[in-house]
Design an enzyme around this catalytic site. Sequence first.
Site, PDB file in Angstrom:
ATOM      1  N   LYS A 293       4.870   1.132   0.818  1.00  0.00           N
ATOM      2  CA  LYS A 293       5.485   0.083  -0.006  1.00  0.00           C
ATOM      3  C   LYS A 293       6.693  -0.565   0.652  1.00  0.00           C
ATOM      4  O   LYS A 293       6.967  -1.742   0.452  1.00  0.00           O
ATOM      5  CB  LYS A 293       5.880   0.639  -1.371  1.00  0.00           C
ATOM      6  CG  LYS A 293       4.683   0.855  -2.291  1.00  0.00           C
ATOM      7  CD  LYS A 293       5.111   1.083  -3.721  1.00  0.00           C
ATOM      8  CE  LYS A 293       3.917   1.148  -4.649  1.00  0.00           C
ATOM      9  NZ  LYS A 293       3.131   2.393  -4.481  1.00  0.00           N
ATOM     10  N   GLU A 315       9.988  -4.858 -11.049  1.00  0.00           N
ATOM     11  CA  GLU A 315       9.486  -4.032 -12.135  1.00  0.00           C
ATOM     12  C   GLU A 315       8.816  -2.829 -11.492  1.00  0.00           C
ATOM     13  O   GLU A 315       8.377  -2.884 -10.345  1.00  0.00           O
ATOM     14  CB  GLU A 315       8.491  -4.797 -13.007  1.00  0.00           C
ATOM     15  CG  GLU A 315       7.034  -4.678 -12.594  1.00  0.00           C
ATOM     16  CD  GLU A 315       6.711  -5.382 -11.296  1.00  0.00           C
ATOM     17  OE1 GLU A 315       7.281  -6.459 -11.056  1.00  0.00           O
ATOM     18  OE2 GLU A 315       5.890  -4.847 -10.538  1.00  0.00           O
ATOM     19  N   SER A 581      -1.884   6.443   2.630  1.00  0.00           N
ATOM     20  CA  SER A 581      -0.852   5.534   2.116  1.00  0.00           C
ATOM     21  C   SER A 581       0.482   6.195   1.785  1.00  0.00           C
ATOM     22  O   SER A 581       1.515   5.551   1.878  1.00  0.00           O
ATOM     23  CB  SER A 581      -1.377   4.787   0.892  1.00  0.00           C
ATOM     24  OG  SER A 581      -1.731   5.683  -0.135  1.00  0.00           O
TER      25      SER A 581
HETATM   26  C1  LIG Z   1       1.819   2.470  -4.982  1.00  0.00           C
HETATM   27  C2  LIG Z   1       0.929   3.299  -4.184  1.00  0.00           C
HETATM   28  C3  LIG Z   1      -0.441   3.012  -4.080  1.00  0.00           C
HETATM   29  C4  LIG Z   1      -1.113   1.915  -4.817  1.00  0.00           C
HETATM   30  O1  LIG Z   1      -0.629   0.626  -4.573  1.00  0.00           O
HETATM   31  P1  LIG Z   1      -1.423  -0.408  -3.677  1.00  0.00           P
HETATM   32  O2  LIG Z   1      -0.692  -1.691  -3.876  1.00  0.00           O
HETATM   33  O3  LIG Z   1      -2.820  -0.465  -4.168  1.00  0.00           O
HETATM   34  O4  LIG Z   1      -1.367   0.066  -2.278  1.00  0.00           O
HETATM   35  C5  LIG Z   1      -1.212   3.805  -3.248  1.00  0.00           C
HETATM   36  N1  LIG Z   1      -0.693   4.851  -2.579  1.00  0.00           N
HETATM   37  C6  LIG Z   1       0.617   5.158  -2.670  1.00  0.00           C
HETATM   38  C7  LIG Z   1       1.123   6.330  -1.902  1.00  0.00           C
HETATM   39  C8  LIG Z   1       1.466   4.401  -3.466  1.00  0.00           C
HETATM   40  O5  LIG Z   1       2.759   4.732  -3.554  1.00  0.00           O
END
Ligand SMILES: *Cc1c(COP(=O)(O)O)cnc(C)c1O
Length: 597
Positions: A293, A315, A581
């Site tokens: 993020k 938000e 992610s």
């Molecule tokens: C917020 C988040 C997501 C989901 O958000 P996307 O915008 O779909 O990427 C996925 N994995 C993690 C670790 C997150 O913090």
Amino acid sequence: MKLKICGMKYPENIVEVSKQHPDYLGFIFYEKSTRYFNGEIPELPKSIKKVGVFVDAPWEEIISKIDQYDLDIVQLHGNETPEFCKLLQQTPIEIIKVFSVNDDFNFEVLAPYEAVCDYFLFDTKGKLPGGNGIPFNWKILKKYNSAKPFFLSGGIGIEEIDKIKKMNLPVHGIDVNSKFETGPGLKNASAIRELFLHKNNIMRTTYNVNEKGFYGNFGGAFIPEMLYPNVEELRQNYLQITAEPSFQQEFSNLLKDYVGRPTPLYFAERLSKEYNTKIYLKREDLCHTGAHKVNNTIGQILLAKRLGKTRIIAETGAGQHGVATATVCALMGLECIVYMGEIDIRRQAPNVARMKMLGAEVRPATSGSKTLKDATNEAIRDWINNPENTYYIIGSVVGPHPYPDMVARFQSVISAEIKSQLLEKEGRENPDYVIACVGGGSNAAGAFYHFLDDDQVNLIAVEAAGKGIHSGESAATSALGKIGIIHGSKTLLMQTDDGQITEPYSISAGLDYPGVGPMHAHLYETKRAEFLSITDDEAMHWGLKLSQLEGIIPAIETAHAFAVLDNKKFEPTDIVVINLSGRGDKDLNTYIDYFKF
Ligand SMILES: *Cc1c(COP(=O)(O)O)cnc(C)c1O
């Protein structure tokens, strides 16, 4: 659309051209051709397929050339019969059968070849068997009704590629030759470079946003009039500002020194062994703050500063985007207000504490269901009331145009790195699969971005099925969603028959969103990406499994992506990239409750 460069002859020239990674290189084994090849083929990247071109050559000759040059494909340019093709089918080689076309063509002649070759190629009928250097009347291809992929050949240059694109012909690949030469068989390396740049540019528009902010049927900016000036200011400036060298420099410096990029592309050996395929993990979990993020919030805060804004709002649902925003506001010394549903504030106490520690003000949203959608409403109200000094940082590829495109661009560093890292490790830039979980879709958008127009790269998007797609408690938007408008964007979203947005559910707070971004709605509709839904239980199982197999505790969102390994079969030679992610520290309590540690 694939590119085949035909009529290669000179070793140094072959090496030079191969640097552009064409999909195919063609060698002509027809003695009467000025491009007749009988030299040595230098070592080529594995991704380039070698095509041998023959004109009514005897069987033995073809077999011996396949052997000698390790050909992947033979292209038959003469009057070879279906029976002849059938004989060749016994070899592991692929077959392209060529048909010469002028102003008319009887497509019925293709029928006997359907079952005995892999591709057709349509070339201009002329004095020579190929290489006449002029296009035929492509309009007649509108009558093509076979499913067999075909190549288009004959006098194709840059202008012709534009024409093919405009005519929307179902072309598998184009075959270029004389238009890119300085002499027979000698390709002009700079013209070839330009060709690739051009192809990538015009192809980019297919799955990416158009100038009006739409991805096919999805996207746009459906916003109240009061919000228009703010969004319009952003739309008019985002491309120009982010293209400035000083912006790019500052962005990439911060990604490097503050976020810790490039994140590693890690070959997961134990996982690969268990699933008998090559699995690489893109380690976004190693970013500062523990997830992807922050790539986006850094980009947006730099943009906000250049727009002269002094106050940042955001938000947040689970709190992850709030933390990423509070982090970059601290970094830049800007005021930060994060709206969060009252219920979420209670559920996500550690993230609330983080935001406060970073100096942000967390404002509770007390209306409606007191969750993410109410926090969003509050943030929008704030922005309408403070258009001059305030910038609204959105955390995923959602919201009105230009947000989805802007966020995708900031996150696209993920796929840019995957490309160069794979090239280094595997000798090719493109994996066979890229897998990512989808909440709003930003980590997936970033991991897919530079592969969108390379359809040999399979894209897999993973949504949260919660307690089961049809349990009434899920966030499987593509499976359950219908077209609607959420947060100013036309997209797929979960709603009741009368259009009320339904409350999503997933054990992972980050996937708990009732829509997907418009890019993903389009990828779903066009089938460019495959969408799978994974349940809470499968994801939790994978959280534990990845921890014990690779020593990496993933975020529960991320764990969903890994469950694809149990749902799809991959080949031993496939390169599968999973976008890791985020890390699981934030989810420890959920893991503890679930596994009763
Ligand atoms: C917020 C988040 C997501 C989901 O958000 P996307 O915008 O779909 O990427 C996925 N994995 C993690 C670790 C997150 O913090």
